[in-house]
Design a protein around this motif. Sequence first.
Motif, mmCIF file in Angstrom:
data_model
loop_
_atom_site.group_PDB
_atom_site.id
_atom_site.type_symbol
_atom_site.label_atom_id
_atom_site.label_comp_id
_atom_site.label_asym_id
_atom_site.label_seq_id
_atom_site.Cartn_x
_atom_site.Cartn_y
_atom_site.Cartn_z
ATOM 1 N N LYS A 23 0.844 -1.209 0.000
ATOM 2 C CA LYS A 23 0.000 0.000 0.000
ATOM 3 C C LYS A 23 0.872 1.249 0.000
ATOM 4 O O LYS A 23 0.603 2.209 -0.732
ATOM 5 N N THR A 24 1.908 1.248 0.847
ATOM 6 C CA THR A 24 2.796 2.409 0.938
ATOM 7 C C THR A 24 3.470 2.662 -0.398
ATOM 8 O O THR A 24 3.571 3.792 -0.865
ATOM 9 N N LEU A 25 3.905 1.565 -1.016
ATOM 10 C CA LEU A 25 4.597 1.661 -2.293
ATOM 11 C C LEU A 25 3.677 2.229 -3.365
ATOM 12 O O LEU A 25 4.052 3.083 -4.165
ATOM 13 N N GLN A 26 2.444 1.744 -3.348
ATOM 14 C CA GLN A 26 1.496 2.217 -4.345
ATOM 15 C C GLN A 26 1.221 3.705 -4.193
ATOM 16 O O GLN A 26 1.145 4.428 -5.181
ATOM 17 N N SER A 27 1.082 4.164 -2.949
ATOM 18 C CA SER A 27 0.787 5.582 -2.779
ATOM 19 C C SER A 27 2.032 6.414 -3.095
ATOM 20 O O SER A 27 1.919 7.526 -3.626
ATOM 21 N N ALA A 28 3.225 5.882 -2.800
ATOM 22 C CA ALA A 28 4.456 6.600 -3.162
ATOM 23 C C ALA A 28 4.562 6.726 -4.679
ATOM 24 O O ALA A 28 4.937 7.770 -5.212
ATOM 25 N N ASN A 50 2.041 9.372 -5.901
ATOM 26 C CA ASN A 50 2.533 10.721 -5.602
ATOM 27 C C ASN A 50 3.677 11.107 -6.531
ATOM 28 O O ASN A 50 3.726 12.219 -7.032
ATOM 29 N N GLU A 51 4.587 10.173 -6.732
ATOM 30 C CA GLU A 51 5.761 10.470 -7.565
ATOM 31 C C GLU A 51 5.327 10.780 -8.999
ATOM 32 O O GLU A 51 5.863 11.663 -9.651
ATOM 33 N N ARG A 52 4.322 10.049 -9.476
ATOM 34 C CA ARG A 52 3.821 10.268 -10.832
ATOM 35 C C ARG A 52 3.207 11.657 -10.983
ATOM 36 O O ARG A 52 3.222 12.233 -12.059
#
Lengths: 198, 218
Positions: B25-30, B33-35
């Motif tokens: 989940k953390t990776l997906q939200s990171a 955001n990065e995109r």
Amino acid sequence: MDPYEVEFIGENRIISVIPNFSYDKIYLICGEFGPFRAGLPINVPLWLAMMLKQKQKCRIVPPDWMELDTLENIKEEEKRSRFFTKMPNEHYMVEAKLILGAASEDVPNAAEIKTIIKDIWDIRMSKLRTSMDALMKSGGGYGRLDHLTMMEINSAKPLLPSAMDYLLQIQKKAQQRVQQPSALNTSTFSQSGSSQNT
Amino acid sequence: MDLTDDNIALSEDEEEEITAEVVLKTLQSAWQNERLAPEILPHRNDMVECMLGQIQHMERNINKLPKTDLRATIHKMELSRIKFIICNYLKTRLSKIEKYCIPILNEERQRVESGTNFLTPMEYKYAQEYLLNMENHMKTVVLDKMPGNMQMFESNKMAEHPNMQSHVFLKANETINGVVLEDLAGEDEEIDLEEGSQHILQYKPIADLVKNGKVQLI
């Protein structure tokens, strides 16, 4: 972001399927699902549901909201309200597209449901265009967009954000003019050429 | 058969254990955001490394299953999805590093001293080499053929900066009061972001909120 990426994110939603096979619990990184019992409904992520469906290993249980009366109410409500109403789920369009695309035989009245979801989408899109227009005309640099789903927001990209970026630039330039009116007279050819990249 | 370690220690010295699900989940939200953020964000290498380890572990186990096993297909599909997120996340960062190489390196030098670096050591090295290559290329192709007084490579004139005033869409993860929107006329406006509400506004006033996870770009 591309629409397929929004779809990708939407595919993490959990939906219900009825498998036609039995299997033990499966431990995925995104959580554990199962045990699968043939004929008994079970919750799985949408991407898994689609994959099982394509392999003809399950039947999709349409989500609660994917039903004519509910959608009819949503449509009426959406027509009546000046604002965006809350959608039954954050990725309704992705869910509808995938489920109706791959498993329309599992959804009663699939054709009507498709039309009505498209209607709702169209009403909301036209509202979105009107509000974007109003936002730009008011010269605002800020807007609130409650209840818009990710796919809808994505459809306003990159038009709305970049229009707002340009508007801000124009406002800044205009303000500089007001603050230094003499700059107009003294500006030379070289300035007008080089100031574009700032 | 259990194919995942349900609890994975994040690192040796960190006591806190988190589940693979939370890492994902953390990776997906990171990634999201990065995109969507104009500037480069602090790296989440801890999450990437952790997930790569998990993927390797999982792949070893899948190989023990018979090829036609349904579980193997499902696991493979999930791993492909996660690999897509990781690849896309890293690629997005690299393309930002290339585009805004000069300002990123300038800021990163100070951040490295204070230990608050945004880039991973590998990314930092990549950025430095990229700039060096760009400089050498410029020199051989153009600058060396210029008159003597114009042969300097002036990196601050070459620098391209991210537009921090570009507008972004966001969703508030928690209620945040008193976000100040600058107004050109000097009348600053203060707004509150309620939990779950969605807005479009300039990136600059909310840049820190993205970095500390209080808002999610959408």
